[in-house]
Design a protein around this motif. Sequence first.
Motif, PDB file in Angstrom:
ATOM      1  N   PRO A   1      -0.699   7.885  -6.238  1.00  0.00           N
ATOM      2  CA  PRO A   1      -1.366   8.510  -5.420  1.00  0.00           C
ATOM      3  C   PRO A   1      -2.826   8.444  -5.475  1.00  0.00           C
ATOM      4  O   PRO A   1      -3.844   8.359  -4.796  1.00  0.00           O
ATOM      5  CB  PRO A   1      -0.840   9.658  -5.037  1.00  0.00           C
ATOM      6  CG  PRO A   1       0.066  10.133  -6.237  1.00  0.00           C
ATOM      7  CD  PRO A   1       0.522   8.861  -6.958  1.00  0.00           C
TER       8      PRO A   1
ATOM      9  N   GLU B   1       1.154   4.251  -2.631  1.00  0.00           N
ATOM     10  CA  GLU B   1       0.602   5.549  -2.502  1.00  0.00           C
ATOM     11  C   GLU B   1       1.915   6.526  -2.962  1.00  0.00           C
ATOM     12  O   GLU B   1       1.619   7.650  -3.436  1.00  0.00           O
ATOM     13  CB  GLU B   1       0.645   5.689  -0.839  1.00  0.00           C
ATOM     14  CG  GLU B   1      -0.427   5.404  -0.284  1.00  0.00           C
ATOM     15  CD  GLU B   1      -0.468   5.348   1.152  1.00  0.00           C
ATOM     16  OE1 GLU B   1       0.428   5.661   1.863  1.00  0.00           O
ATOM     17  OE2 GLU B   1      -1.315   5.143   1.648  1.00  0.00           O
TER      18      GLU B   1
ATOM     19  N   ALA C   1      -4.193   4.906  -5.104  1.00  0.00           N
ATOM     20  CA  ALA C   1      -3.927   4.773  -3.620  1.00  0.00           C
ATOM     21  C   ALA C   1      -5.428   5.301  -2.883  1.00  0.00           C
ATOM     22  O   ALA C   1      -6.008   4.708  -1.971  1.00  0.00           O
ATOM     23  CB  ALA C   1      -2.784   5.089  -2.988  1.00  0.00           C
ATOM     24  N   SER C   2      -5.708   6.462  -3.205  1.00  0.00           N
ATOM     25  CA  SER C   2      -6.793   7.085  -2.665  1.00  0.00           C
ATOM     26  C   SER C   2      -7.997   6.648  -2.991  1.00  0.00           C
ATOM     27  O   SER C   2      -8.844   6.168  -2.165  1.00  0.00           O
ATOM     28  CB  SER C   2      -6.838   8.585  -3.034  1.00  0.00           C
ATOM     29  OG  SER C   2      -7.917   9.425  -2.775  1.00  0.00           O
TER      30      SER C   2
ATOM     31  N   GLN D   1       0.949  -1.064  -0.054  1.00  0.00           N
ATOM     32  CA  GLN D   1      -0.076   0.088  -0.124  1.00  0.00           C
ATOM     33  C   GLN D   1       0.962   1.105   0.014  1.00  0.00           C
ATOM     34  O   GLN D   1       0.668   2.412  -0.808  1.00  0.00           O
ATOM     35  CB  GLN D   1      -0.954  -0.010   1.187  1.00  0.00           C
ATOM     36  CG  GLN D   1      -1.985   1.311   1.382  1.00  0.00           C
ATOM     37  CD  GLN D   1      -2.682   1.258   2.453  1.00  0.00           C
ATOM     38  OE1 GLN D   1      -2.561   0.314   3.359  1.00  0.00           O
ATOM     39  NE2 GLN D   1      -3.673   2.149   2.763  1.00  0.00           N
ATOM     40  N   ARG D   2       1.840   1.242   0.823  1.00  0.00           N
ATOM     41  CA  ARG D   2       2.746   2.511   0.904  1.00  0.00           C
ATOM     42  C   ARG D   2       3.463   2.628  -0.520  1.00  0.00           C
ATOM     43  O   ARG D   2       3.691   3.790  -0.913  1.00  0.00           O
ATOM     44  CB  ARG D   2       3.873   2.195   2.026  1.00  0.00           C
ATOM     45  CG  ARG D   2       2.939   2.285   3.345  1.00  0.00           C
ATOM     46  CD  ARG D   2       3.726   2.915   4.569  1.00  0.00           C
ATOM     47  NE  ARG D   2       2.825   3.212   5.246  1.00  0.00           N
ATOM     48  CZ  ARG D   2       2.823   2.388   6.595  1.00  0.00           C
ATOM     49  NH1 ARG D   2       3.726   1.563   6.785  1.00  0.00           N
ATOM     50  NH2 ARG D   2       2.051   2.631   7.584  1.00  0.00           N
TER      51      ARG D   2
END
Length: 194
Positions: free
Chosen positions: A74, A70, A77-78, A66-67
Amino acid sequence: MTEDKPTTAEQERRRFFRIDDEVGLALTPVAASDEEAAIAAHQGSTNRIGLLNELRGMRYEHLPQQRSLESKFPTVASYIRILERQLDILAQAIDGRDDFPSKPNTMANISAQGLSLMTDEVFAIDSMVSVKLALFPDLCRIEALGRVVRGETTSPKADVAIEFTHLRDADREAIIRHIYLLQRQRLQARYEDE
């Protein structure tokens, strides 16, 4: 000079971190004649209570991915965070039970191994207890069975300790995550105060 070594039971109790927290708690004694049925119901049920903890556990396992997402994408990921919130809402709706405390009602010392508290109710040592535990603010709900390992009556309350005997792995992990986050918040608050 001899060194006193902790017993196996003491070592077990020390395997997990403990923390004082105000939790939602409902304890129900299980009659000795009903213990087998309670254990079978706990083990055999596809418990909807644990669904949210299972989902959160899977999410926690994949934090590195997940990181990475991100930082690289982004927007994606959002959107995934929105989907995760929707899944949480669905899991809470599927649960649909309202027999858990909806707000903190008990100060307890909790760990992934069990809990201890001061209570008005007296429980016999080695008796089985059904535990409904709600952790706040993340509304983590845990259903477990445990044995009373301490039940000392002190005026006017009883000092009770319960060791979990039947607790799903996802629920144990949820307690561990809760304790970790609570410790981190308290350390940050202490650091900011200094």
